[in-house]
Scaffold this active site. Structure first.
Site, PDB file in Angstrom:
ATOM      1  CE  LYS A 281       3.717   9.672   1.335  1.00 25.06           C
ATOM      2  NZ  LYS A 281       2.724  10.271   0.489  1.00 25.06           N
TER       3      LYS A 281
ATOM      4  CE  LYS B 131      -4.087   9.805  -1.678  1.00 28.38           C
ATOM      5  NZ  LYS B 131      -4.745   9.797  -2.996  1.00 28.38           N
TER       6      LYS B 131
ATOM      7  CE  LYS C 174       1.205   3.495  -0.626  1.00 33.26           C
ATOM      8  NZ  LYS C 174       0.275   4.160  -1.535  1.00 33.26           N
TER       9      LYS C 174
HETATM   10  P1  ATP Z   1      -0.422   8.700   0.450  1.00 31.85           P
HETATM   11  O1  ATP Z   1      -0.619  10.021   1.109  1.00 31.85           O
HETATM   12  O2  ATP Z   1      -1.345   7.631   0.952  1.00 31.85           O
HETATM   13  O3  ATP Z   1       0.985   8.256   0.389  1.00 31.85           O
HETATM   14  P2  ATP Z   1      -0.207   8.981  -2.369  1.00 31.85           P
HETATM   15  O4  ATP Z   1       1.107   9.622  -2.367  1.00 31.85           O
HETATM   16  O5  ATP Z   1      -0.337   7.587  -2.847  1.00 31.85           O
HETATM   17  O6  ATP Z   1      -0.912   9.003  -0.987  1.00 31.85           O
HETATM   18  P3  ATP Z   1      -1.570  10.448  -4.499  1.00 31.85           P
HETATM   19  O7  ATP Z   1      -2.945  10.946  -4.457  1.00 31.85           O
HETATM   20  O8  ATP Z   1      -1.334   9.530  -5.620  1.00 31.85           O
HETATM   21  O9  ATP Z   1      -1.289   9.877  -3.072  1.00 31.85           O
HETATM   22  O10 ATP Z   1      -0.515  11.622  -4.508  1.00 31.85           O
HETATM   23  C1  ATP Z   1      -0.674  12.785  -5.231  1.00 31.85           C
HETATM   24  C2  ATP Z   1       0.577  13.607  -5.128  1.00 31.85           C
HETATM   25  O11 ATP Z   1       0.765  14.095  -3.782  1.00 31.85           O
HETATM   26  C3  ATP Z   1       1.878  12.904  -5.506  1.00 31.85           C
HETATM   27  O12 ATP Z   1       2.603  13.759  -6.380  1.00 31.85           O
HETATM   28  C4  ATP Z   1       2.612  12.767  -4.198  1.00 31.85           C
HETATM   29  O13 ATP Z   1       4.013  12.815  -4.381  1.00 31.85           O
HETATM   30  C5  ATP Z   1       2.128  13.979  -3.435  1.00 31.85           C
HETATM   31  N1  ATP Z   1       2.217  13.806  -1.981  1.00 31.85           N
HETATM   32  C6  ATP Z   1       1.656  12.797  -1.256  1.00 31.85           C
HETATM   33  N2  ATP Z   1       1.920  12.951   0.055  1.00 31.85           N
HETATM   34  C7  ATP Z   1       2.673  14.088   0.170  1.00 31.85           C
HETATM   35  C8  ATP Z   1       3.254  14.788   1.293  1.00 31.85           C
HETATM   36  N3  ATP Z   1       3.116  14.355   2.526  1.00 31.85           N
HETATM   37  N4  ATP Z   1       3.958  15.919   1.033  1.00 31.85           N
HETATM   38  C9  ATP Z   1       4.103  16.372  -0.235  1.00 31.85           C
HETATM   39  N5  ATP Z   1       3.571  15.765  -1.319  1.00 31.85           N
HETATM   40  C10 ATP Z   1       2.864  14.637  -1.139  1.00 31.85           C
END
Ligand code: ATP
Ligand code: LTN
Length: 325
Positions: free
Chosen positions: A194, A197, A112
């Site tokens: 992955k 968001k 990031k």
């Molecule tokens: P981003 O998708 O931008 O990386 P993030 O991981 O920061 O978002 P959060 O809303 O904080 O987003 O994540 C919530 C949960 O979703 C966390 O437990 C994270 O590990 C899980 N998660 C995020 N992306 C994935 C994915 N592609 N597959 C499985 N789990 C995910």
């Protein structure tokens, strides 16, 4: 006494089926067996620039998404991180026992902050310490998260062990809960990344609030691998990812999924996957507006009160052990 769970998501961007299948789905499944705390981590959100006007709205929208996914406020505690100031307070204490080198090794910071670490915010760098504070305040046994959070959880365990060693037994050492299927749902446009968001290309993700038309188009455009078989095969990551999504959305076994699509082509498979995703998300989308503002605020206020009681007790012990109080 039930064992405890803590988890959270950031009120940034839009939640996608990766967030649901990797995390939220497990939160719901575990809430009967455990005493669960599910947090909307708005203090984490500002580690990257956010529009102040929309952050508050997104925070409340995320609470609605937790509820629509099936988190039951009668069973689980749902609350906003900033409503419990102990999160920020414990972060300071923990940051004093965290080593620079430990944070420099965090791959999420490297991703990031990109190559320009000179300009990256200090909050983005110390963000895993805030996450450790979230978890340790609740004497958490289990933390259901996606694969991308595993390293942050290891740091959390290390910090808890270090504090206990230096100041006396204070924190429970939490375990990660990361089931293999769904732990890392990949982008529909690039199965080496992955689903995220923060991806600039919305075609890589199926958002929980996408309409039927958008879902169908995105799945149709999803990249595939060479070959024609619809099977789980690590050397064909695109099809494996799509089939994993199908498996988790329908609740079928891996074998049943493979058998179901034996002899069928990609076109047929994608049409069925799109239908499964649309059908799965329809009732979810209907539930998203189930709570009016007043009842949502009551749920969050009650949640914050329950969370505060636990958090205040832990922080008090920390302050006593460290000689602050
Ligand atoms: P981003 O998708 O931008 O990386 P993030 O991981 O920061 O978002 P959060 O809303 O904080 O987003 O994540 C919530 C949960 O979703 C966390 O437990 C994270 O590990 C899980 N998660 C995020 N992306 C994935 C994915 N592609 N597959 C499985 N789990 C995910
Ligand atoms: N860092 C996580 C969100 C998060 C979290 C937590 C998850 C913040 N605090 C505590 C589990 C437990 C993320 O960015 N996905």
């Amino acid at each position: 006494m039930k064992k405890r769970i803590f988890s959270g998501a950031q009120p940034t961007g839009s939640l996608h089926i990766g967030n649901y299948l990797g995390a939220l789905k497990n939160w719901v499944a575990l809430q009967d067996e455990y005493e669960a705390f599910y947090c909307i981590v708005n203090l984490h959100a500002i580690t990257l620039p956010q529009d102040p006007k929309t952050l508050r709205q997104k925070t409340l929208d995320l609470a609605r998404i937790y509820l629509a996914a099936g988190v039951d406020p009668e069973k689980s505690t749902i609350f906003i991180q900033s409503d419990v100031p102990e999160h920020a307070e414990l972060t300071w204490v923990l940051s004093c026992i965290t080593r620079m080198g430990e944070l420099e090794r965090m791959t999420q910071f490297k991703d990031k902050g990109k190559e320009n670490t000179e300009r990256a915010g200090v909050g983005l760098f110390t963000y895993p310490v805030l996450m450790a504070a979230d978890i340790l305040l609740y004497q958490t046994d289990l933390v259901p998260v996606g694969q991308d959070q595993k390293q942050h959880l290891e740091l959390t365990r290390d910090l808890a062990e270090r504090f206990n060693r230096d100041f006396g037994e204070t924190f429970k050492i939490p375990e990660p809960y990361i089931p293999k299927a769904g732990a890392s749902i990949k982008s529909l446009q690039d199965p080496s990344k992955k689903m995220s968001k923060s991806d600039d290309n919305p075609n890589g993700s199926i958002f929980l609030l996408d309409d039927a038309d958008a879902i169908t188009k995105k799945i149709k455009r999803a990249v595939t691998d060479s070959g024609t078989d619809i099977t789980f095969d690590e050397s064909r990551p695109a099809i494996t990812n799509l089939l994993t999504i199908y498996q988790l959305l329908t609740g079928k076994s891996r074998e049943d999924c493979v058998e179901h699509f034996a002899g069928k082509g990609y076109g047929h498979f994608k049409a069925e996957l799109a239908e499964a995703a649309v059908e799965f998300l329809r009732p979810f989308q209907e539930r998203v507006n189930e709570y009016d503002d007043a009842s949502l605020n009551t749920i969050l206020k009650n949640g914050a009160e329950k969370a505060s009681a636990v958090a205040a007790f832990t922080l008090d012990q920390v302050y006593k052990r460290t000689g602050i109080k």
